[in-house]
Design a protein around this motif. Sequence first.
Motif, PDB file in Angstrom:
ATOM      1  N   GLU A  10       0.839  -1.203   0.000  1.00 41.04           N
ATOM      2  CA  GLU A  10       0.000   0.000   0.000  1.00 41.04           C
ATOM      3  C   GLU A  10       0.872   1.250   0.000  1.00 41.04           C
ATOM      4  N   LYS A  11       0.233   2.380  -0.354  1.00 40.71           N
ATOM      5  CA  LYS A  11       0.943   3.650  -0.312  1.00 40.71           C
ATOM      6  C   LYS A  11       1.443   3.914   1.107  1.00 40.71           C
ATOM      7  N   SER A  12       2.595   4.538   1.230  1.00 41.09           N
ATOM      8  CA  SER A  12       3.186   4.760   2.538  1.00 41.09           C
ATOM      9  C   SER A  12       2.329   5.653   3.437  1.00 41.09           C
ATOM     10  N   SER A  13       1.600   6.645   2.877  1.00 42.36           N
ATOM     11  CA  SER A  13       0.761   7.501   3.719  1.00 42.36           C
ATOM     12  C   SER A  13      -0.379   6.698   4.344  1.00 42.36           C
ATOM     13  N   SER A  14      -0.912   5.744   3.601  1.00 46.76           N
ATOM     14  CA  SER A  14      -1.959   4.878   4.134  1.00 46.76           C
ATOM     15  C   SER A  14      -1.411   3.998   5.250  1.00 46.76           C
ATOM     16  N   LEU A  15      -0.213   3.475   5.067  1.00 48.62           N
ATOM     17  CA  LEU A  15       0.420   2.650   6.099  1.00 48.62           C
ATOM     18  C   LEU A  15       0.742   3.474   7.331  1.00 48.62           C
ATOM     19  N   SER A  16       1.207   4.696   7.137  1.00 50.83           N
ATOM     20  CA  SER A  16       1.522   5.565   8.261  1.00 50.83           C
ATOM     21  C   SER A  16       0.272   5.796   9.109  1.00 50.83           C
ATOM     22  N   THR A  17      -0.841   6.078   8.452  1.00 49.96           N
ATOM     23  CA  THR A  17      -2.097   6.281   9.173  1.00 49.96           C
ATOM     24  C   THR A  17      -2.481   5.029   9.943  1.00 49.96           C
ATOM     25  N   LYS A  18      -2.387   3.875   9.311  1.00 47.82           N
ATOM     26  CA  LYS A  18      -2.759   2.615   9.956  1.00 47.82           C
ATOM     27  C   LYS A  18      -1.910   2.335  11.184  1.00 47.82           C
ATOM     28  N   LYS A  19      -0.615   2.590  11.112  1.00 48.48           N
ATOM     29  CA  LYS A  19       0.225   2.252  12.260  1.00 48.48           C
ATOM     30  C   LYS A  19      -0.082   3.151  13.455  1.00 48.48           C
ATOM     31  N   PHE A  20      -0.468   4.406  13.214  1.00 43.96           N
ATOM     32  CA  PHE A  20      -0.807   5.282  14.327  1.00 43.96           C
ATOM     33  C   PHE A  20      -2.193   4.973  14.885  1.00 43.96           C
ATOM     34  N   VAL A  21      -3.091   4.508  14.037  1.00 40.88           N
ATOM     35  CA  VAL A  21      -4.391   4.023  14.515  1.00 40.88           C
ATOM     36  C   VAL A  21      -4.179   2.770  15.368  1.00 40.88           C
ATOM     37  N   GLU A  22      -3.323   1.870  14.910  1.00 44.55           N
ATOM     38  CA  GLU A  22      -3.016   0.659  15.686  1.00 44.55           C
ATOM     39  C   GLU A  22      -2.379   1.004  17.025  1.00 44.55           C
ATOM     40  N   ALA A  23      -1.515   2.007  17.036  1.00 44.57           N
ATOM     41  CA  ALA A  23      -0.876   2.432  18.280  1.00 44.57           C
ATOM     42  C   ALA A  23      -1.920   2.973  19.264  1.00 44.57           C
ATOM     43  N   ALA A  24      -2.860   3.779  18.767  1.00 41.97           N
ATOM     44  CA  ALA A  24      -3.934   4.301  19.626  1.00 41.97           C
ATOM     45  C   ALA A  24      -4.799   3.156  20.149  1.00 41.97           C
ATOM     46  N   ASN A  25      -5.103   2.191  19.280  1.00 39.21           N
ATOM     47  CA  ASN A  25      -5.892   1.032  19.711  1.00 39.21           C
ATOM     48  C   ASN A  25      -5.169   0.223  20.776  1.00 39.21           C
ATOM     49  N   ALA A  26      -3.860   0.064  20.635  1.00 39.21           N
ATOM     50  CA  ALA A  26      -3.081  -0.676  21.637  1.00 39.21           C
ATOM     51  C   ALA A  26      -3.156   0.026  22.988  1.00 39.21           C
ATOM     52  N   LEU A  27      -3.064   1.340  22.978  1.00 40.87           N
ATOM     53  CA  LEU A  27      -3.116   2.103  24.223  1.00 40.87           C
ATOM     54  C   LEU A  27      -4.497   2.012  24.875  1.00 40.87           C
ATOM     55  N   THR A  28      -5.555   2.104  24.084  1.00 40.19           N
ATOM     56  CA  THR A  28      -6.902   2.024  24.656  1.00 40.19           C
ATOM     57  C   THR A  28      -7.205   0.612  25.169  1.00 40.19           C
ATOM     58  N   ARG A  29      -6.720  -0.411  24.472  1.00 41.27           N
ATOM     59  CA  ARG A  29      -6.912  -1.791  24.964  1.00 41.27           C
ATOM     60  C   ARG A  29      -6.210  -1.987  26.311  1.00 41.27           C
ATOM     61  N   PHE A  30      -4.992  -1.464  26.415  1.00 42.03           N
ATOM     62  CA  PHE A  30      -4.237  -1.587  27.661  1.00 42.03           C
ATOM     63  C   PHE A  30      -4.963  -0.855  28.795  1.00 42.03           C
ATOM     64  N   ALA A  31      -5.466   0.349  28.516  1.00 43.23           N
ATOM     65  CA  ALA A  31      -6.199   1.113  29.529  1.00 43.23           C
ATOM     66  C   ALA A  31      -7.451   0.364  29.974  1.00 43.23           C
ATOM     67  N   ARG A  32      -8.179  -0.189  29.011  1.00 41.74           N
ATOM     68  CA  ARG A  32      -9.392  -0.941  29.367  1.00 41.74           C
ATOM     69  C   ARG A  32      -9.052  -2.129  30.254  1.00 41.74           C
ATOM     70  N   GLY A  33      -7.976  -2.826  29.934  1.00 38.51           N
ATOM     71  CA  GLY A  33      -7.542  -3.947  30.762  1.00 38.51           C
ATOM     72  C   GLY A  33      -7.235  -3.520  32.186  1.00 38.51           C
ATOM     73  N   ARG A  34      -6.603  -2.374  32.333  1.00 43.58           N
ATOM     74  CA  ARG A  34      -6.302  -1.851  33.678  1.00 43.58           C
ATOM     75  C   ARG A  34      -7.592  -1.539  34.436  1.00 43.58           C
ATOM     76  N   TRP A  35      -8.546  -0.875  33.751  1.00 46.88           N
ATOM     77  CA  TRP A  35      -9.817  -0.561  34.397  1.00 46.88           C
ATOM     78  C   TRP A  35     -10.545  -1.836  34.833  1.00 46.88           C
ATOM     79  N   GLU A  36     -10.559  -2.837  33.961  1.00 47.38           N
ATOM     80  CA  GLU A  36     -11.268  -4.079  34.277  1.00 47.38           C
ATOM     81  C   GLU A  36     -10.679  -4.775  35.494  1.00 47.38           C
ATOM     82  N   LYS A  37      -9.371  -4.632  35.720  1.00 50.44           N
ATOM     83  CA  LYS A  37      -8.721  -5.260  36.878  1.00 50.44           C
ATOM     84  C   LYS A  37      -8.981  -4.507  38.173  1.00 50.44           C
ATOM     85  N   MET A  38      -9.241  -3.198  38.091  1.00 48.65           N
ATOM     86  CA  MET A  38      -9.308  -2.410  39.314  1.00 48.65           C
ATOM     87  C   MET A  38     -10.699  -1.915  39.699  1.00 48.65           C
TER      88      MET A  38
END
Length: 178
Positions: free
Chosen positions: A132-160
């Motif tokens: 894919e075009k590099s700009s599309s990949l760049s967008t995807k990797k930052f969306v994935e990074a945001a998703n990773a952070l929100t998943r981690f936060a949700r996991g923390r909330w669920e534990k506490m």
Amino acid sequence: MIPVSVTNDHKPDRPEERKRIIAYGGHIGCRQVLVHQPGKGPVTMPVGPCRVWYQHRGETLGLAMSRSLGDVIVHRSGVTSDPEIIEHVIVDDDEFLIIATDGVFDVIDNQTAVQIVSNAIHTFNNNNTSSEKSSSLSTKKFVEAANALTRFARGRWEKMSPMIDDITCIVINLKKDK
């Protein structure tokens, strides 16, 4: 990688926020729970974050922030929509900007957030074999990074807690992809 905080949390127990709220006649405190302690009897213990307490339609409600664009009803108790402006000059070492709600930053410190995002970007780069075009990949990797952070936060909330705060995040690329 070293995080640079470009915001202050707008919590009612911050000294300058507390001062403004009290000046408006607002009330600040934590929810209290009654527990029995052997030899002492019932005692109250604080639960959850500090809140600005206010009355609305006969109910006592609490807001766990000292600044809000909405929640106009609590503005007469000292909560304000006035922004707090912090300037940061972007330098070559700045790689990304994380913008997230307190649902993320109440359970993840800045260093951990930066590490999660950095790891997610690194993993995405290592696993990507797409043409894919590099700009599309760049967008995807930052969306994935945001998703990773929100998943981690949700996991923390669920534990506490049986409750999960709002969890919203975006990660913005500050580097020109090469």
